[in-house]
Write a protein that holds these residues in place. Structure first.
Motif, PDB file in Angstrom:
ATOM      1  N   MET A 453       0.842  -0.940  -0.419  1.00 50.19           N
ATOM      2  CA  MET A 453       0.081   0.172  -0.329  1.00 50.19           C
ATOM      3  C   MET A 453       0.924   0.891   0.153  1.00 50.19           C
ATOM      4  N   LYS A 454       2.021   1.254   0.989  1.00 46.59           N
ATOM      5  CA  LYS A 454       3.003   2.344   0.946  1.00 46.59           C
ATOM      6  C   LYS A 454       4.114   2.253   0.294  1.00 46.59           C
ATOM      7  N   HIS A 455       4.324   1.340  -0.983  1.00 50.96           N
ATOM      8  CA  HIS A 455       5.379   0.649  -2.118  1.00 50.96           C
ATOM      9  C   HIS A 455       4.783   0.677  -3.268  1.00 50.96           C
ATOM     10  N   LEU A 460       4.932  -0.523 -12.212  1.00 47.94           N
ATOM     11  CA  LEU A 460       4.186   0.386 -11.984  1.00 47.94           C
ATOM     12  C   LEU A 460       5.218   1.842 -12.078  1.00 47.94           C
ATOM     13  N   LYS A 461       6.423   0.843 -11.433  1.00 41.80           N
ATOM     14  CA  LYS A 461       7.700   2.064 -11.312  1.00 41.80           C
ATOM     15  C   LYS A 461       7.735   3.194 -12.594  1.00 41.80           C
ATOM     16  N   CYS A 467       2.961   6.606  -7.169  1.00 44.30           N
ATOM     17  CA  CYS A 467       2.721   7.643  -6.487  1.00 44.30           C
ATOM     18  C   CYS A 467       4.121   7.900  -5.712  1.00 44.30           C
ATOM     19  N   LYS A 468       4.448   9.270  -5.929  1.00 50.23           N
ATOM     20  CA  LYS A 468       5.580  10.055  -5.899  1.00 50.23           C
ATOM     21  C   LYS A 468       5.684  10.552  -5.036  1.00 50.23           C
ATOM     22  N   LEU A 492      -3.747  -6.019  -6.366  1.00 52.47           N
ATOM     23  CA  LEU A 492      -3.456  -5.050  -5.462  1.00 52.47           C
ATOM     24  C   LEU A 492      -3.377  -3.258  -5.777  1.00 52.47           C
ATOM     25  N   GLY A 493      -3.392  -1.931  -5.924  1.00 51.50           N
ATOM     26  CA  GLY A 493      -2.714  -1.255  -7.048  1.00 51.50           C
ATOM     27  C   GLY A 493      -3.613  -0.024  -7.102  1.00 51.50           C
TER      28      GLY A 493
END
Length: 576
Positions: A453-455, A460-461, A467-468, A492-493
Motif C-alpha cells: 500500500m505504501k510502495h 508501476l514503477k 505514487c511519487k 492490489l494497486g
C-alpha cells in the motif's frame, strides 16, 4: 424395515402430489381422501414425518413459491396474494414478511434467495446439517469396487457401497476423510471408487485410480457417523434419499446431472455433496455451525491433533474449500494452519515431557505427535523454546479467541454507511492460487498489503500510475477470480480514472458502486502500523460485525480494502 420404507415412499408420493398441485385447493381433507387416509390419521402421520403440521407446511411452500413469481416480475403482489388464497394484500405481506424476513416489494428488488424449507432435524436418530459451499477442484484416489448390477446402479439404494460390500483394500474406519463416488471406466464398466484426497502427481498404491472432481456450487449434507458399519450404511442411504426425493423437490433445486455427486466419510461424520445448477442461496441463511464455526476450528484440530492431519482434511471437515480455509484461518488467528498445527504439537509435546524420565520416553511422546525424526524434533523444539527438550519447563500457548477479541476491541473501530460510486483500479497479483504448491504456501496477506500500500509494485514503477509522494497513496486491494481462469488472485494497486494506456502485467478491475459499510480504526492515520490495522479490521469486521449483521450483507458483491489519506478502510457491500 419394509414398513419404514413403505412409510417413506408414501410420504414422498404425498410431497410429489402437493408440489404438482400447489396452486390448487389443497385442504387436508382433500389430500387425505385422495390417498385414501382417514383425515385425523393423515394429519398425525404427515406432521410426524415432515415435523411440521400440514396447514403450516402448505403455507410455507406457497410463500416460497411466491418468491419465485415475485422475482420473475410478471405478476403484481396483489395478483400473487389472490392466487395463494389471501383476500387482502396486507395479510399476504404480513405473512410473507414473517416467513421470508422482508415485505414482498422489498424482496422483489433485493437480489437474494428465499430461505429453504426447514431441514429435517435428524436422520435415523443422527443430527443432520446442510451447508452451501463453492468448492475448489479436488483430486481423489480410490480402489475400484465393481458394481453388482453391471453397468447400472441406483444411487438411492447403493450409496455407501463398500459398507455393504466390503473390500479388503479399503479401510472403512480410517481416521482420514475418504471420498466415494460411482465412476465408469473407458470400457463403460461401472465401479465405486473410495479413497483419500490426494494432490496431483502424488504417487499412489497399486490398484488405485485417481479422479479429479471439478469445483463448483455444492449443497453439502452431513450427518453424525453411525455407531457401526450397518448404522453408517442405513443412515447414509436415508440421508441421500431425503436429499434427492424431498429436499431437492420442496426447495425447487436443480442438480447438475453432468457433474459428480459424491460422498465422503471421516471419523465423526458422513457427507453428501450435491452439485447445483440452480438453488445456491444468494445470502447466508445457515445457522452458525456448531463445532464447525470459525471460532471452533482450533477445537476440531485439537481433537484430532494426534492423527495424520492434512489441511485438506480439516477444510473438508469444517465445510470450506482449502483455499478459503487457509486464508480465513490466517486472517483470524494470525498464523497459518500448518504453523499452528506444528506449534500446537510442540507445546502439547512439551506439556507431556515434563514428567518424562529419559530420552526414550521423550521420543515416544514426540512420535505420538508425529515428530518421527529425533534430530528434527530436537531442532524444532530448540528453535521454538530456545532450550533442549530435556531441559524444558512448563509453557503456555494461546491463539486469538475471536469472541473475546471482538468483545474487547469492537469499540476501537468506527463504521460509516454510505453510497459509493463505481470505482476503477489497476492491480498486480500479489498472491495467486494456481497449483497445489502455491496453494499450500502461506503468505501473510495483511503484511503484504501493509507493505505494498505504501510502495509501488514493479510494473508501476516509473509510470504515471506510480505514487511519487509518501502519504498521497490511493490504492485498493481485493480477491477476485484468477486471470488464468483457475483459482483466485489477490490484487492490489492504485485507483484510476480509466483503463487507457495501461502498463504491462497489470489487471484492470471495476468495483461496483452501491451501499457499503465502511470500517476504519480510531487512529488519525494507519501509516506506521498498516499490517496491524489490516489484521485487526479483518478480525473485527469479518468475524464480529458481519456475523452480527449477516442479513444486511450483500454476498453477491466483493468486499475490498482501500488506503488513502494515510488511513485504511474496509468496504463491506450491503443491500440497498
Amino acid at each position: 424395515m419394509m414398513a419404514e420404507l413403505k412409510q417413506i415412499v408414501d410420504m414422498e408420493r404425498v410431497l410429489q402430489y402437493i408440489m404438482e398441485h400447489l396452486d390448487e385447493d389443497l385442504t387436508i381433507s382433500q389430500v387425505a381422501d385422495y390417498f385414501q387416509y382417514n383425515e385425523a390419521y393423515f394429519a398425525k402421520k404427515f406432521s410426524d414425518y415432515f415435523e411440521i403440521p400440514y396447514g403450516r407446511f402448505i403455507q410455507m411452500l406457497r410463500l416460497r413459491q411466491a418468491t419465485h413469481e415475485l422475482s420473475e416480475g410478471r405478476k403484481s403482489a396483489k395478483e400473487i396474494a389472490r392466487e395463494y388464497g389471501y383476500s387482502e394484500v396486507r395479510s399476504f405481506s404480513k405473512a410473507f414478511k414473517r416467513e421470508i424476513g422482508m415485505p414482498p416489494r422489498e424482496f422483489q428488488h433485493a437480489d437474494i434467495s428465499a430461505p429453504d424449507m426447514p431441514l429435517r432435524k435428524t436422520i435415523n436418530g443422527h443430527k443432520l446439517k446442510l451447508q452451501y459451499i463453492r468448492m475448489d477442484k479436488i483430486q481423489m484416489a480410490g480402489y475400484p469396487v465393481p458394481a453388482r448390477h453391471g453397468r447400472k446402479t441406483d444411487l438411492l439404494r447403493e450409496c455407501a457401497y463398500p459398507f455393504e460390500r466390503p473390500d479388503d483394500r479399503i479401510d472403512l474406519d480410517d481416521s482420514k476423510m475418504q471420498v466415494g463416488l460411482w465412476w465408469h471406466d473407458s470400457k463403460g464398466e461401472l465401479y465405486y471408487l473410495m479413497g483419500p484426497t490426494v494432490y496431483e502427481g502424488q504417487e499412489m498404491t497399486d490398484g488405485m485410480i485417481s479422479i479429479g472432481i471439478p469445483g463448483g456450487d455444492y449443497a453439502v449434507f452431513s450427518v453424525e457417523r453411525g455407531n457401526d458399519h450397518e448404522d453408517v450404511l442405513k443412515t447414509q442411504r436415508r440421508m441421500v434419499r431425503y436429499a434427492m426425493m424431498e429436499w431437492e423437490i420442496m426447495n425447487w433445486k436443480e442438480l447438475d446431472r453432468m457433474a459428480f455427486t459424491y460422498e465422503a466419510f471421516d471419523k465423526n461424520y458422513t457427507y453428501l455433496f450435491l452439485p447445483l445448477v440452480r438453488g445456491m442461496l444468494k445470502q447466508e441463511t445457515m445457522e452458525e455451525k456448531d463445532t464447525h464455526g470459525i471460532d471452533r476450528w482450533i477445537d476440531y484440530i485439537d481433537r484430532h491433533i494426534t492423527e495424520d492431519l492434512t489441511i485438506q482434511d480439516i477444510a473438508m471437515a469444517v465445510h470450506y474449500s482449502e483455499t478459503h480455509f487457509r486464508e480465513i484461518f490466517k486472517s483470524y488467528y494470525g498464523t497459518s494452519p500448518t504453523d499452528y498445527i506444528r506449534r500446537r504439537r510442540l507445546y502439547l509435546t512439551a506439556s507431556e515431557i515434563r514428567n518424562a524420565k529419559n530420552k526414550r520416553e521423550i521420543q515416544k511422546i514426540a512420535e505420538k505427535y508425529h515428530f518421527r525424526s529425533p534430530d528434527t524434533f530436537c531442532e524444532m523444539f530448540r528453535k521454538e523454546f530456545n532450550v533442549d527438550p530435556e531441559e524444558y519447563s512448563q509453557v503456555d500457548f494461546d491463539v486469538v479467541n475471536l469472541e473475546q477479541y471482538y468483545s474487547r476491541y469492537k469499540e476501537q473501530i468506527k463504521v460509516t454507511i454510505c453510497e459509493e460510486n463505481e470505482t476503477k483500479m489497476i492491480g498486480v497479483a500479489l498472491r495467486s492460487y494456481e497449483t497445489e504448491e502455491e496453494r499450500k504456501d502461506d503468505i501473510d496477506i495483511p503484511g503484504l498489503a501493509g507493505y505494498w500500500m505504501k510502495h509501488n509494485t514493479e510494473p508501476l514503477k516509473n509510470t504515471v500510475y506510480a505514487c511519487k509522494e509518501p502519504g498521497k497513496e490511493n490504492k485498493m486491494a481485493l480477491w477476485c477470480n484468477a486471470s488464468s481462469g483457475k483459482g483466485y488472485d489477490y490484487i492490489l494497486g492504485p485507483v484510476v480514472q480509466d483503463f487507457e494506456n495501461l502498463p504491462d502485467h497489470v489487471r484492470p478491475y471495476t468495483v461496483d458502486g452501491g451501499k457499503y459499510a465502511v470500517f476504519e480504526t480510531l487512529d488519525t492515520n494507519d501509516e506506521a502500523n498498516l499490517a496491524d490495522a489490516y489484521r485487526m479490521l479483518t478480525r473485527l469486521v469479518f468475524y464480529g460485525w458481519i456475523k452480527e449483521n449477516r442479513v444486511r450483507v450483500n454476498l453477491n458483491k466483493l468486499t475490498f480494502v482501500r488506503y488513502y489519506d494515510r488511513k485504511l478502510h474496509f468496504y463491506v457491500p450491503l443491500y440497498s
